[in-house]
Design an enzyme around this catalytic site. Structure first.
Site, mmCIF file in Angstrom:
data_model
loop_
_atom_site.group_PDB
_atom_site.id
_atom_site.type_symbol
_atom_site.label_atom_id
_atom_site.label_comp_id
_atom_site.label_asym_id
_atom_site.label_seq_id
_atom_site.Cartn_x
_atom_site.Cartn_y
_atom_site.Cartn_z
ATOM 1 N N ASN A 162 0.800 -1.222 0.000
ATOM 2 C CA ASN A 162 0.000 0.000 0.000
ATOM 3 C C ASN A 162 0.831 1.270 0.000
ATOM 4 O OD1 ASN A 162 0.528 -0.967 2.815
ATOM 5 N ND2 ASN A 162 -0.311 1.051 3.333
ATOM 6 N N TYR A 183 17.378 -3.928 14.356
ATOM 7 C CA TYR A 183 17.064 -3.840 12.930
ATOM 8 C C TYR A 183 18.090 -4.618 12.110
ATOM 9 C CZ TYR A 183 16.033 -1.945 8.316
ATOM 10 O OH TYR A 183 15.711 -1.821 6.977
#
Length: 327
Positions: free
Chosen positions: A23, A192
């Site tokens: 999206n 991360y």
């Protein structure tokens, strides 16, 4: 003026693709490119509203009509593709099971799976709905579970590919098997880096297992360099009242970043390059692999450590409860 990087667009009519996080950002640009090549694309989004808006933008951006299935039929490129959105929260194993169940029960082959979505550098240790550290749980475990549950659909395809997005930040990553969830020690960038190293190790281990078991699933990986997307702000700014200074400075550096459409090219190159082999890793070709034409990327040697890759796979199956086919 610098030339905008491009790659040849193949004819993907009749091919089905699923793009996590389609999206926005890299995922949106990937879906847009696939539609122009004629593919039938499923994008996923956590928000139904944002997902529906993305479909409207994809329709409007490629000259769309309405398909018989209720999806958007998009013209351009090699032919007419279609797009639909399905809800998915990669931080929730139940959501992953529900989406995969719908795809598999649909009975169609899945030709291309883009493990694209992710979160980055969350400043404070945060947990998924299942109790995993958010970055490891979303970026790696979520996509591990999704891929495993989608294997029946992938195995229906003639030449399926799984494209897993890593990062240049995998270089700083270490897999701490004694503290995968960062309970003893947590740092935003360390977590991360671990998650992105895990992504790359998963792609390479999936390739090894596909070869040894005979799945005939081509598993490859890519990284987007330094691309201007909401990922640079959504993670580092989680829980902040204003954007972090780090993300603000990096996004202002001239010549060191590229647009999301350019950042999507390595994963698209990985998905369509006829010479790609299992375990290959692609990224930008420019300085420090931050920008530029897609090509083979460098990676840390520990990313292809078979023993560590097998251990990560075992721990991932134990944590998610998802097992891949044994034959």
């Amino acid at each position: 003026m610098a030339r905008t990087p491009t790659i040849p667009r193949p004819d993907l009519r009749g091919r089905r693709a699923l793009v996590t996080g389609g999206n926005s950002g890299l995922g949106f640009e990937t879906a847009k490119w696939l539609l122009a090549a004629g593919a039938d694309v499923t994008i996923t989004a956590r928000s139904a509203e944002k997902g529906a808006e993305a479909v409207r933008r994809l329709e409007g951006g490629a000259g769309a009509g309405t398909g018989a299935s209720g999806g958007a039929a998009v013209g351009g490129g090699a032919g007419t593709g279609s797009v639909r959105v399905l809800p998915l929260d990669l931080a929730n194993l139940g959501s992953i099971a529900a989406l995969a169940g719908e795809v598999v029960e649909g009975g169609h082959p899945l030709d291309l799976l883009f493990n694209n979505a992710g979160v980055m550098a969350v400043p404070r240790r945060t947990l998924t709905d299942d109790g995993f550290e958010l970055q490891f749980g979303t970026n790696h475990l979520g996509h591990f579970a999704l891929t495993g549950r989608l294997m029946p659909a992938l195995l229906r395809a003639d030449a399926p590919r799984v494209i897993t997005m890593s990062s240049i930040m995998h270089w700083i990553g270490r897999i701490d098997f004694e503290d995968l969830q960062g309970e003893s020690s947590y740092s935003a960038w360390g977590a991360y880096g671990q998650s992105k190293l895990a992504n790359l190790m998963f792609a390479k281990e999936l390739a090894r297992r596909s070869d040894s078991i005979g799945w005939q699933v081509l598993s490859v990986a890519a990284h987007p360099g330094f691309s201007r997307t909401n990922l640079q702000s959504s993670g580092p700014n989680l829980g902040r009242s204003k954007p972090s200074r780090f993300s603000t400075i990096l996004n202002r550096m001239p010549g060191m970043t590229q647009a999301a459409a350019e950042g999507a090219l390595p994963e698209l190159f990985a998905a369509t390059n006829p010479e790609a082999l299992g375990g290959d890793y692609f990224g930008p070709s420019g300085l420090f692999e931050l920008t530029g034409e897609p090509t083979f990327a460098h990676f840390a040697r520990r990313a292809e450590n078979g023993k560590q890759g097998a251990l990560l796979w075992q721990r991932s199956e134990e944590l998610t409860g998802v097992e891949f086919p044994r034959d």
